[in-house]
Design a protein around this motif. Structure first.
Motif, PDB file in Angstrom:
ATOM      1  N   TYR A 184     -61.223 -67.506 -86.746  1.00 29.00           N
ATOM      2  CA  TYR A 184     -61.990 -66.281 -86.482  1.00 29.00           C
ATOM      3  C   TYR A 184     -61.932 -65.905 -85.004  1.00 29.00           C
ATOM      4  O   TYR A 184     -61.842 -64.718 -84.663  1.00 29.00           O
ATOM      5  CB  TYR A 184     -63.450 -66.439 -86.921  1.00 29.00           C
ATOM      6  N   LEU A 185     -61.980 -66.895 -84.120  1.00 32.71           N
ATOM      7  CA  LEU A 185     -61.894 -66.593 -82.690  1.00 32.71           C
ATOM      8  C   LEU A 185     -60.526 -66.025 -82.318  1.00 32.71           C
ATOM      9  O   LEU A 185     -60.405 -65.253 -81.361  1.00 32.71           O
ATOM     10  CB  LEU A 185     -62.185 -67.853 -81.871  1.00 32.71           C
TER      11      LEU A 185
ATOM     12  N   VAL B  25     -69.207 -63.911 -80.775  1.00 32.21           N
ATOM     13  CA  VAL B  25     -68.818 -65.321 -80.814  1.00 32.21           C
ATOM     14  C   VAL B  25     -67.705 -65.649 -79.824  1.00 32.21           C
ATOM     15  O   VAL B  25     -67.589 -66.793 -79.369  1.00 32.21           O
ATOM     16  CB  VAL B  25     -68.389 -65.724 -82.242  1.00 32.21           C
ATOM     17  N   LEU B  26     -66.878 -64.678 -79.494  1.00 30.79           N
ATOM     18  CA  LEU B  26     -65.772 -64.908 -78.558  1.00 30.79           C
ATOM     19  C   LEU B  26     -66.249 -64.665 -77.129  1.00 30.79           C
ATOM     20  O   LEU B  26     -66.881 -63.645 -76.833  1.00 30.79           O
ATOM     21  CB  LEU B  26     -64.610 -63.968 -78.885  1.00 30.79           C
ATOM     22  N   ALA B  27     -65.964 -65.603 -76.254  1.00 29.20           N
ATOM     23  CA  ALA B  27     -66.381 -65.468 -74.858  1.00 29.20           C
ATOM     24  C   ALA B  27     -65.612 -64.353 -74.156  1.00 29.20           C
ATOM     25  O   ALA B  27     -64.506 -63.982 -74.563  1.00 29.20           O
ATOM     26  CB  ALA B  27     -66.179 -66.787 -74.121  1.00 29.20           C
ATOM     27  N   VAL B  28     -66.196 -63.846 -73.105  1.00 30.27           N
ATOM     28  CA  VAL B  28     -65.569 -62.791 -72.300  1.00 30.27           C
ATOM     29  C   VAL B  28     -64.287 -63.328 -71.656  1.00 30.27           C
ATOM     30  O   VAL B  28     -64.217 -64.489 -71.236  1.00 30.27           O
ATOM     31  CB  VAL B  28     -66.556 -62.304 -71.219  1.00 30.27           C
ATOM     32  N   ASP B  29     -63.273 -62.478 -71.557  1.00 30.77           N
ATOM     33  CA  ASP B  29     -61.980 -62.893 -71.005  1.00 30.77           C
ATOM     34  C   ASP B  29     -62.120 -63.558 -69.634  1.00 30.77           C
ATOM     35  O   ASP B  29     -61.511 -64.598 -69.367  1.00 30.77           O
ATOM     36  CB  ASP B  29     -61.048 -61.676 -70.874  1.00 30.77           C
ATOM     37  N   LYS B  30     -62.895 -62.945 -68.767  1.00 30.48           N
ATOM     38  CA  LYS B  30     -63.070 -63.473 -67.407  1.00 30.48           C
ATOM     39  C   LYS B  30     -63.645 -64.883 -67.446  1.00 30.48           C
ATOM     40  O   LYS B  30     -63.241 -65.762 -66.679  1.00 30.48           O
ATOM     41  CB  LYS B  30     -63.993 -62.548 -66.624  1.00 30.48           C
ATOM     42  N   HIS B  31     -64.574 -65.126 -68.355  1.00 28.67           N
ATOM     43  CA  HIS B  31     -65.202 -66.443 -68.456  1.00 28.67           C
ATOM     44  C   HIS B  31     -64.220 -67.481 -68.991  1.00 28.67           C
ATOM     45  O   HIS B  31     -64.193 -68.630 -68.519  1.00 28.67           O
ATOM     46  CB  HIS B  31     -66.429 -66.368 -69.374  1.00 28.67           C
TER      47      HIS B  31
END
Length: 455
Positions: free
Chosen positions: A189-190, A413-419
């Protein structure tokens, strides 16, 4: 009331109770140690982010199990797929009445460790890409609607155990197939989100570049604790201090040892160097292989199981190194699919082939045995059905839950790209477990976006 509780306590076997009490305390250490293991696998800037979910699991699952989990899994009066929602709500009447020879509340606590262990393994799917807050909500829903029904189906009087007669001593399907399928569903899913994570302008589903284990000491520590504690995990499943519990401990250790040595030797023959990571993975493969059969097989068979498990799981691990894995965003950074899912499937089916009626009798169990020693061909098909049901229930149920969470504003559920690029320890947690730099990875980043510039 007090007199009836004391009377029921007098009916419990004190030696068996002490034995399971000690096993419960020892097994509890598995749960946070799974987090330490994931921390050892991950990039050093994700170390605490990888470990923290296992700590949350301890707190959340303990409360969920107290409120409704135990009743759903083991409450009498339920059906094929669920126990009772109300029979033991808030642990009502779960006190000293014997379950076998031990108090019901101790039986409940021991089974709580099972749920928490499976959950800690399963949330490895969030490693290096998922958000902690979404993971916390997932733990609540998953333990209630995925694990507890599956535990009931196999052990609580449900369709797989009561009607089909599966042989699953300590959790080939409820523990390993379930956790592996769940982690795989989360990871997929991620990689391919459907709702808010997909529509977000600051989130890009992508493949995570492969890297060396971030901290080998964490791997060593985790191997020591998990290997030792899993002896109590399997021995305690007998729920009594008898010869079956002794045999379960012994076959578990031998299977882990043969798995560890097989994997490490194969790695040495390929690279010319000894690898702690390979030894750890082999030990886990052996522990996975023995879990469903620990009360049903003898020592020579356990040795063979460990060797076979190491070979099979190591081949499954190769998938993540392929070009196809990169192309299709296949991420298995906790190696959960390769060891727990593939190994759990193999272990459950092998139990149907090699289970021995005479070994099960060491604990007073009368089971039909498996194909090779007792000529029970039916058991093989029963075990295959268990695997199919367990995988399907866990995978699709977990995917549905994480998709549902992703619909909620603020719970993407998916973290931010920068993080993800800079390391989730710097954005999701207050601390880090240590910034350790390997010479070959000084310039590593999980994505191809250049160097890291922290705010």
């Amino acid at each position: 009331m007090a007199s009836s509780v004391v009377a029921a306590w007098e009916d419990c076997d004190k030696i068996d109770t002490l034995f399971i009490l000690v096993c419960t305390v020892i097994c509890w250490t598995i749960v946070p140690t799974v987090g330490i293991a994931y921390s050892g696998y991950t990039w050093r800037r994700n170390s605490l982010h990888a470990a923290l979910p296992a700590v949350l699991v301890i707190a959340i699952c303990s409360i969920q199990w107290f409120v409704v989990g135990y009743s759903l899994a083991y409450g009498e009066g339920g059906g094929w797929f669920f126990g009772s929602w109300t029979r033991h709500l808030f642990h009502y009447n779960v006190l000293s009445e014997p379950v076998g020879t031990i108090p019901a509340i101790l039986f409940s606590e021991f089974q709580l460790v099972f749920e928490a262990t499976v959950c800690a393994i399963a949330v490895g799917g969030f490693v290096e890409r998922g958000t902690v807050k979404a993971c916390a909500v997932f733990i609540v829903l998953w333990s209630t609607f995925v694990y507890c029904p599956l535990a009931h189906m196999v052990w609580g009087g449900g369709v797989l155990g009561e009607e089909l007669g599966v042989l699953d001593f300590a959790g080939g399907t409820p523990v390993h197939v379930c956790s592996g399928a769940t982690a795989t569903a989360i990871s997929i899913y991620l990689s391919y989100p459907v709702f808010r994570s997909k529509k977000s302008a600051v989130r890009t589903p992508t493949h995570i570049r492969l890297h060396r284990p971030g901290n080998s000491f964490y791997q060593l520590l985790s191997m020591i604790i998990i290997w030792g504690s899993w002896l109590a995990f399997d021995a305690g499943t007998a729920l009594a201090l008898n010869f079956q519990s002794v045999m379960a401990l012994c076959v578990t250790n031998l299977c882990a040892a043969s798995g560890a040595l097989t994997w490490s030797v194969m790695a040495f023959l390929e690279s010319g160097k000894w690898s702690l990571d390979a030894t750890f993975m082999g030990a886990i493969a052996g522990l996975v292989m023995i879990t469903p059969s620990a009360g049903f097989i003898d020592m020579p068979t356990a040795f063979f199981f460990g060797v076979f498990g190491a070979v099979v799981c190591r081949q499954a691990l190769r998938i993540k190194f392929t070009k196809a894995a990169h192309k299709w965003r296949w991420v298995d950074n906790g190696d959960t699919f390769a060891t727990h899912c593939v190994g759990g499937v193999a272990a459950t089916i092998m139990t149907g082939l090699f289970a021995q009626r005479k070994v099960a009798a060491y604990g007073g169990l009368d089971v039909p045995g498996g194909v090779f020693f007792d000529g029970n061909v039916r058991q093989l098909w029963v075990q295959i059905v268990e695997v199919l049901v367990g995988f399907s229930w866990s995978f699709f149920g977990s995917w549905a839950i994480i998709a549902l969470i992703d619909c909620v504003p603020g719970l993407e559920v998916l973290a931010v790209d920068k993080h993800v690029h800079e390391g989730l320890d710097f954005h999701e947690t207050e601390e880090s477990l240590g910034i350790l730099v390997h010479p070959e990875e000084e310039d590593y980043t999980p994505t191809n976006k250049g160097t890291i510039a922290l705010d």
